[in-house]
Design a protein around this motif. Structure first.
Motif, PDB file in Angstrom:
ATOM      1  N   GLN A  21     -62.347 -28.492  28.601  1.00 49.08           N
ATOM      2  CA  GLN A  21     -62.195 -27.185  29.248  1.00 49.08           C
ATOM      3  C   GLN A  21     -61.021 -26.425  28.633  1.00 49.08           C
ATOM      4  OE1 GLN A  21     -61.021 -27.059  33.398  1.00 49.08           O
ATOM      5  NE2 GLN A  21     -62.124 -25.127  33.679  1.00 49.08           N
ATOM      6  N   ARG A  22     -59.872 -27.091  28.487  1.00 51.06           N
ATOM      7  CA  ARG A  22     -58.698 -26.433  27.892  1.00 51.06           C
ATOM      8  C   ARG A  22     -59.008 -25.935  26.476  1.00 51.06           C
ATOM      9  NH1 ARG A  22     -55.852 -30.546  30.702  1.00 51.06           N
ATOM     10  NH2 ARG A  22     -55.966 -31.931  28.920  1.00 51.06           N
ATOM     11  N   MET A  23     -59.569 -26.807  25.658  1.00 49.59           N
ATOM     12  CA  MET A  23     -59.854 -26.465  24.268  1.00 49.59           C
ATOM     13  C   MET A  23     -60.863 -25.310  24.175  1.00 49.59           C
ATOM     14  SD  MET A  23     -59.558 -26.998  20.996  1.00 49.59           S
ATOM     15  CE  MET A  23     -58.690 -28.548  20.931  1.00 49.59           C
ATOM     16  N   THR A  24     -61.924 -25.395  24.939  1.00 50.94           N
ATOM     17  CA  THR A  24     -62.975 -24.383  24.872  1.00 50.94           C
ATOM     18  C   THR A  24     -62.489 -23.048  25.395  1.00 50.94           C
ATOM     19  OG1 THR A  24     -64.624 -26.118  25.075  1.00 50.94           O
ATOM     20  CG2 THR A  24     -65.357 -23.864  25.502  1.00 50.94           C
ATOM     21  N   TRP A  25     -61.798 -23.054  26.518  1.00 51.65           N
ATOM     22  CA  TRP A  25     -61.289 -21.788  27.050  1.00 51.65           C
ATOM     23  C   TRP A  25     -60.307 -21.150  26.080  1.00 51.65           C
ATOM     24  CZ3 TRP A  25     -60.405 -20.697  32.847  1.00 51.65           C
ATOM     25  CH2 TRP A  25     -61.571 -20.968  33.559  1.00 51.65           C
ATOM     26  N   ARG A  26     -59.434 -21.945  25.472  1.00 48.53           N
ATOM     27  CA  ARG A  26     -58.454 -21.385  24.536  1.00 48.53           C
ATOM     28  C   ARG A  26     -59.137 -20.834  23.286  1.00 48.53           C
ATOM     29  NH1 ARG A  26     -54.670 -25.939  26.246  1.00 48.53           N
ATOM     30  NH2 ARG A  26     -53.284 -24.801  27.646  1.00 48.53           N
ATOM     31  N   THR A  27     -60.214 -21.477  22.875  1.00 47.50           N
ATOM     32  CA  THR A  27     -60.924 -21.039  21.678  1.00 47.50           C
ATOM     33  C   THR A  27     -61.837 -19.848  21.963  1.00 47.50           C
ATOM     34  OG1 THR A  27     -60.886 -23.278  20.813  1.00 47.50           O
ATOM     35  CG2 THR A  27     -62.504 -21.787  19.842  1.00 47.50           C
ATOM     36  N   ALA A  28     -62.598 -19.924  23.041  1.00 48.38           N
ATOM     37  CA  ALA A  28     -63.655 -18.937  23.274  1.00 48.38           C
ATOM     38  C   ALA A  28     -63.337 -17.876  24.327  1.00 48.38           C
ATOM     39  CB  ALA A  28     -64.943 -19.666  23.672  1.00 48.38           C
ATOM     40  N   TYR A  29     -62.429 -18.169  25.256  1.00 45.99           N
ATOM     41  CA  TYR A  29     -62.251 -17.268  26.390  1.00 45.99           C
ATOM     42  C   TYR A  29     -60.843 -16.718  26.566  1.00 45.99           C
ATOM     43  CZ  TYR A  29     -66.749 -19.305  27.561  1.00 45.99           C
ATOM     44  OH  TYR A  29     -68.044 -19.732  27.507  1.00 45.99           O
ATOM     45  N   ALA A  30     -59.931 -16.984  25.636  1.00 49.48           N
ATOM     46  CA  ALA A  30     -58.538 -16.553  25.784  1.00 49.48           C
ATOM     47  C   ALA A  30     -58.431 -15.046  26.013  1.00 49.48           C
ATOM     48  CB  ALA A  30     -57.717 -16.973  24.566  1.00 49.48           C
TER      49      ALA A  30
END
Length: 187
Positions: A21-30
């Motif tokens: 979740q952390r990785m994906t949000w930082r990559t795709a949703y920041a």
């Protein structure tokens, strides 16, 4: 080639789910959610909250695994009335038979390997087994990759939108709905 599968999550999967979740949000949703929402993902207790979600009755959490790596996850269960209601608050006739795919994330570096399709098909089968006849999910209006993924699965916007306040940004989401009778394509 590594073996890919989807299986029910266990509390031991909570740290990997939180990491994805952390990785994906930082990559795709920041840009969509802002720094404050991203910082909350690092708060103490995140893994504990995921472990509690995994053990919550009526909710199914699945993980996608390739080889020894956990690469994605999905959370699904019965759709709460406030999620399935129309913009005017009215419930559709099938409200009690609607399942919600609340979250589905695949770590970006593992994308385009079929993990999302396997996760959605597994969640759909679980929802069908629990008595759901159709599914809903929410996606950011500007998230073209997620919208395209669900459209390929036969899920389409139903005209309902909502705006979420992340504390520093607002995020407009559209609701998609579709069949739970999903089959994985075979080559």
């Amino acid at each position: 080639m590594s073996t890919a599968e989807v299986r029910p999550a266990t509390p031991a999967d909570a740290p990997e789910i939180a990491r994805i979740q952390r990785m994906t949000w930082r990559t795709a949703y920041a840009e969509l959610v802002g720094d404050r929402a991203l910082a909350e993902l690092d708060a103490p207790g995140t893994e504990r909250r995921w472990a509690a979600a995994i053990e919550h009755p009526g909710t199914a959490v699945y993980v996608a695994v390739e080889g020894v790596s956990t690469v994605g996850f999905c959370v699904a269960g019965p759709a709460p009335e406030e999620e399935v209601a129309g913009a005017d608050g009215a419930l559709p006739a099938d409200a009690a038979r609607v399942g919600l795919v609340a979250t589905m994330l695949v770590e970006p570096r593992w994308g385009r390997r079929g993990h999302g399709g396997r996760l959605l098909a597994t969640a759909a089968a679980g929802l069908r087994a629990a008595g759901a006849e159709r599914g809903i999910t929410w996606a950011a209006q500007s998230d073209s990759a997620t919208l395209a993924f669900f459209r390929r699965a036969g899920w389409h916007p139903d005209g309902t939108v909502r705006t979420l306040d992340t504390g520093e940004k607002t995020l407009r989401e559209i609701r998609l709905t579709g069949t739970l009778d999903l089959r994985l394509a075979t080559p």
